[in-house]
Design a protein around this motif. Structure first.
Motif, PDB file in Angstrom:
ATOM      1  N   THR A 260       5.150  -3.908   4.861  1.00  0.00           N
ATOM      2  CA  THR A 260       6.010  -2.826   5.337  1.00  0.00           C
ATOM      3  C   THR A 260       7.365  -2.945   4.659  1.00  0.00           C
ATOM      4  OG1 THR A 260       4.884  -2.792   7.488  1.00  0.00           O
ATOM      5  CG2 THR A 260       7.064  -1.772   7.375  1.00  0.00           C
TER       6      THR A 260
ATOM      7  N   VAL B  69       3.934  -0.860  12.654  1.00  0.00           N
ATOM      8  CA  VAL B  69       3.100   0.081  11.897  1.00  0.00           C
ATOM      9  C   VAL B  69       1.833  -0.595  11.404  1.00  0.00           C
ATOM     10  CG1 VAL B  69       4.196  -0.333   9.648  1.00  0.00           C
ATOM     11  CG2 VAL B  69       3.189   1.909  10.152  1.00  0.00           C
TER      12      VAL B  69
ATOM     13  N   LEU C  20       4.180   5.505   9.298  1.00  0.00           N
ATOM     14  CA  LEU C  20       3.248   5.774   8.216  1.00  0.00           C
ATOM     15  C   LEU C  20       3.819   6.946   7.421  1.00  0.00           C
ATOM     16  CD1 LEU C  20      -0.313   5.555   9.835  1.00  0.00           C
ATOM     17  CD2 LEU C  20       0.687   3.998   8.137  1.00  0.00           C
TER      18      LEU C  20
ATOM     19  N   GLN D  38       3.551   2.090   4.354  1.00  0.00           N
ATOM     20  CA  GLN D  38       4.142   1.587   5.583  1.00  0.00           C
ATOM     21  C   GLN D  38       5.617   1.315   5.346  1.00  0.00           C
ATOM     22  OE1 GLN D  38       0.078  -0.720   7.162  1.00  0.00           O
ATOM     23  NE2 GLN D  38       1.955  -1.880   6.862  1.00  0.00           N
TER      24      GLN D  38
END
Length: 232
Positions: free
Chosen positions: A74, A110, A159, A183
């Protein structure tokens, strides 16, 4: 005669790139490539794009067939940053059609999110000329799709779904949907209320004018699919 030759040239060019598929699997941040393929983008299990008919009502419409968080990282960004996705192997968008970015906020991490919540559209690129010509599309021959995150976007993990729709086979019921999800973690944002909100699947149907538009027809306006863009 000139007009006929022009149409023939366009037809031949489109035929020559009929197999020019692509995957948006590299993250872009403020104009720079971040990491490598699938580092911040969820890895799909198919080669390129799924069959439209098998995916339009499937959860795979969110991030491509078989895509899951896995070992995807992420990436931290700030509201107001420029963000986007790049096509692998320095390829280009060699199909006519529109491009989009959707976002969905995860309720927590996420990495644990399947995209079953609400989505909103934050960017789109449609026709900039005649929609029945390759050069009539703003995404034609681009190698990235990028946009600026609204400054009022609420903080959180999201997302980021990039999508391009190739419309050159709409006339035989085979629009080509290319989508991937990155992400990201957004900070420095605001208190905006993104919308309109949609679910994926559910955002498209097989009868959408955008997905039945005949690229090989006589032209005419193209109706963009999905919700309006949230301007922040």
């Amino acid at each position: 005669m000139v007009k006929s030759m022009g149409f023939l040239a366009t037809a031949l060019l489109s035929a020559s790139v009929a197999n020019a598929h692509y995957i948006f699997n590299i993250l872009m941040h403020n104009g720079q490539q971040i990491g490598g393929e699938y580092e911040y983008v969820r890895r799909n299990s198919n080669s390129y794009m799924p069959s439209f008919m098998e995916i339009v009502t499937s959860n795979d419409l969110r991030c491509n067939k078989g895509a899951s968080a896995g070992s995807t990282k992420t990436y931290d960004v700030k509201a107001g940053d420029r963000i986007g996705l790049k096509i692998f192997n320095n390829e280009f968008i060699e199909h006519p059609g529109p491009g989009f970015f959707y976002m969905s906020k995860a309720p927590g991490s996420v990495s644990d999110y399947d995209g079953s919540g609400d989505w909103f559209k934050v960017w789109e690129s449609g026709a900039v000329g005649q929609p029945n010509q390759n050069e009539g599309w703003g995404t034609w021959m681009a190698h990235t799709m990028e946009f600026t995150l609204p400054s009022s976007l609420p903080d959180g993990e999201y997302l980021l779904r990039g999508e391009h729709i190739g419309i050159h086979e709409n006339h035989v019921g085979k629009p080509q949907l290319y989508m991937e999800c990155a992400q990201i973690r957004v900070t420095g944002g605001g208190s905006g209320t993104p919308g309109p909100l949609v679910k994926i699947p559910g955002v498209y149907s097989t009868s959408d004018p955008a997905l039945t538009y005949n690229f090989w027809g006589s032209g005419g306006p193209y109706q963009m699919p999905g919700p309006a863009v949230w301007q922040g």
